[in-house]
Design a protein around this motif. Sequence first.
Motif, PDB file in Angstrom:
ATOM      1  N   GLY A   3      -1.630   9.221  -3.936  1.00 38.44           N
ATOM      2  CA  GLY A   3      -1.527   8.210  -2.940  1.00 38.44           C
ATOM      3  C   GLY A   3      -0.505   7.416  -2.836  1.00 38.44           C
ATOM      4  N   GLU A   4       0.271   7.372  -3.881  1.00 35.63           N
ATOM      5  CA  GLU A   4       1.389   6.511  -4.057  1.00 35.63           C
ATOM      6  C   GLU A   4       2.728   7.062  -3.047  1.00 35.63           C
ATOM      7  OE1 GLU A   4       1.777   3.572  -5.370  1.00 35.63           O
ATOM      8  OE2 GLU A   4      -0.388   3.768  -5.594  1.00 35.63           O
ATOM      9  N   PRO A   5       3.636   6.322  -2.494  1.00 37.20           N
ATOM     10  CA  PRO A   5       4.634   7.108  -1.693  1.00 37.20           C
ATOM     11  C   PRO A   5       5.633   7.762  -2.743  1.00 37.20           C
ATOM     12  CG  PRO A   5       4.442   4.451  -1.321  1.00 37.20           C
ATOM     13  CD  PRO A   5       3.420   4.978  -2.614  1.00 37.20           C
ATOM     14  N   GLN A   6       6.198   8.786  -2.361  1.00 39.06           N
ATOM     15  CA  GLN A   6       6.938   9.547  -2.677  1.00 39.06           C
ATOM     16  C   GLN A   6       8.482   9.614  -2.226  1.00 39.06           C
ATOM     17  OE1 GLN A   6       5.797  11.828  -5.553  1.00 39.06           O
ATOM     18  NE2 GLN A   6       4.173  10.257  -4.919  1.00 39.06           N
ATOM     19  N   ASP A   7       9.321   9.349  -3.148  1.00 39.84           N
ATOM     20  CA  ASP A   7      10.788   9.230  -2.829  1.00 39.84           C
ATOM     21  C   ASP A   7      11.303  10.147  -1.843  1.00 39.84           C
ATOM     22  OD1 ASP A   7      10.855   6.646  -3.863  1.00 39.84           O
ATOM     23  OD2 ASP A   7      11.889   7.239  -5.703  1.00 39.84           O
ATOM     24  N   ILE A  14       8.859   8.332   7.132  1.00 39.65           N
ATOM     25  CA  ILE A  14       8.281   8.028   8.230  1.00 39.65           C
ATOM     26  C   ILE A  14       7.381   6.631   8.324  1.00 39.65           C
ATOM     27  CG2 ILE A  14       7.007   8.626  10.458  1.00 39.65           C
ATOM     28  CD1 ILE A  14       8.523  11.486  10.036  1.00 39.65           C
ATOM     29  N   VAL A  15       6.585   6.753   7.316  1.00 39.67           N
ATOM     30  CA  VAL A  15       5.590   5.768   7.354  1.00 39.67           C
ATOM     31  C   VAL A  15       6.494   4.570   6.998  1.00 39.67           C
ATOM     32  CG1 VAL A  15       3.848   4.635   5.671  1.00 39.67           C
ATOM     33  CG2 VAL A  15       3.796   7.039   6.528  1.00 39.67           C
ATOM     34  N   SER A  16       7.304   4.516   6.100  1.00 40.49           N
ATOM     35  CA  SER A  16       8.170   3.196   5.926  1.00 40.49           C
ATOM     36  C   SER A  16       9.179   2.811   6.942  1.00 40.49           C
ATOM     37  CB  SER A  16       8.904   3.529   4.443  1.00 40.49           C
ATOM     38  OG  SER A  16       9.921   4.561   4.466  1.00 40.49           O
ATOM     39  N   GLY A  17       9.474   3.768   7.875  1.00 41.68           N
ATOM     40  CA  GLY A  17      10.561   3.637   8.696  1.00 41.68           C
ATOM     41  C   GLY A  17      11.948   4.041   8.281  1.00 41.68           C
ATOM     42  N   THR A  18      12.238   4.441   7.281  1.00 44.60           N
ATOM     43  CA  THR A  18      13.459   4.889   6.846  1.00 44.60           C
ATOM     44  C   THR A  18      13.932   6.002   7.767  1.00 44.60           C
ATOM     45  OG1 THR A  18      12.479   4.479   4.448  1.00 44.60           O
ATOM     46  CG2 THR A  18      14.535   5.729   4.724  1.00 44.60           C
ATOM     47  N   ILE A  19      12.963   6.877   8.206  1.00 49.88           N
ATOM     48  CA  ILE A  19      13.356   7.881   9.179  1.00 49.88           C
ATOM     49  C   ILE A  19      12.607   7.725  10.337  1.00 49.88           C
ATOM     50  CG2 ILE A  19      13.122  10.307   9.610  1.00 49.88           C
ATOM     51  CD1 ILE A  19      13.691  11.042   6.801  1.00 49.88           C
ATOM     52  N   LYS A  49      -1.191   7.241   5.761  1.00 53.10           N
ATOM     53  CA  LYS A  49      -0.157   6.372   5.095  1.00 53.10           C
ATOM     54  C   LYS A  49       0.175   6.735   3.827  1.00 53.10           C
ATOM     55  CE  LYS A  49       0.392   2.731   8.544  1.00 53.10           C
ATOM     56  NZ  LYS A  49       0.215   1.072   8.819  1.00 53.10           N
ATOM     57  N   ALA A  50      -0.871   6.812   3.007  1.00 50.51           N
ATOM     58  CA  ALA A  50      -0.800   7.271   1.680  1.00 50.51           C
ATOM     59  C   ALA A  50      -0.625   8.724   1.536  1.00 50.51           C
ATOM     60  CB  ALA A  50      -2.321   7.035   1.157  1.00 50.51           C
ATOM     61  N   HIS A  51       0.303   9.183   0.424  1.00 55.38           N
ATOM     62  CA  HIS A  51       0.862  10.335   0.208  1.00 55.38           C
ATOM     63  C   HIS A  51      -0.400  11.226  -0.638  1.00 55.38           C
ATOM     64  CE1 HIS A  51       3.650  13.267  -0.710  1.00 55.38           C
ATOM     65  NE2 HIS A  51       3.071  13.627  -1.878  1.00 55.38           N
ATOM     66  N   TRP A 100       4.961  18.387   2.578  1.00 58.57           N
ATOM     67  CA  TRP A 100       3.828  18.281   1.507  1.00 58.57           C
ATOM     68  C   TRP A 100       3.350  16.999   1.576  1.00 58.57           C
ATOM     69  CZ3 TRP A 100       2.057  22.982   0.286  1.00 58.57           C
ATOM     70  CH2 TRP A 100       2.824  24.039   0.569  1.00 58.57           C
ATOM     71  N   HIS A 101       2.985  16.459   2.668  1.00 58.99           N
ATOM     72  CA  HIS A 101       2.193  15.352   3.023  1.00 58.99           C
ATOM     73  C   HIS A 101       1.264  15.465   3.979  1.00 58.99           C
ATOM     74  CE1 HIS A 101       2.387  10.902   3.751  1.00 58.99           C
ATOM     75  NE2 HIS A 101       1.504  11.037   4.561  1.00 58.99           N
TER      76      HIS A 101
END
Length: 117
Positions: A3-7, A14-19, A49-51, A100-101
């Motif tokens: 469930g933790e975000p993966q770098d 996309i969830v974090s808005g980086t892409i 949203k969770a990985h 792989w999400h």
Amino acid sequence: MAGEPQDDCLFCKIVSGTIPATIVRETGTTVAFRDINPQAPTHVLVIPKAHYQDAAALAAAAPELAADVLRETREVAQEEKLESYRTVFNTGAGAGQTVWHAHAHVLGGRGLHWPPG
Ligand code: AMP
Ligand code: ZN
């Protein structure tokens, strides 16, 4: 941890808005955005949203979150005014999974053959 975000994960970015993505719906636990390479007039991806690496891992570890994703596929279909549509979870490389999400494809707006390839 599950469930933790993966770098290194595109959809976590996309969830974090980086892409950037063309987001069509967002809830506290899910995001829905347009597929960058659409296979039908409507092709939206719904993700938690969770990985989790795939739908099987999501269903096993977080079934309520899996239900959130499924509920959102319905909301997307309603917003897109789809009378018929297909919800697909490609699970594993042999089934065509490339990201792989966990994600549900919502496909509609054209005739959809059965069985799929
Ligand atoms: P799958 O092959 O089931 O793992 O589906 C992954 C989907 O993600 C494919 O349909 C891709 O076209 C889509 N995709 C890949 N990168 C992006 C992106 N940056 N924004 C939106 N969709 C993407
Ligand atoms: Zn991820």
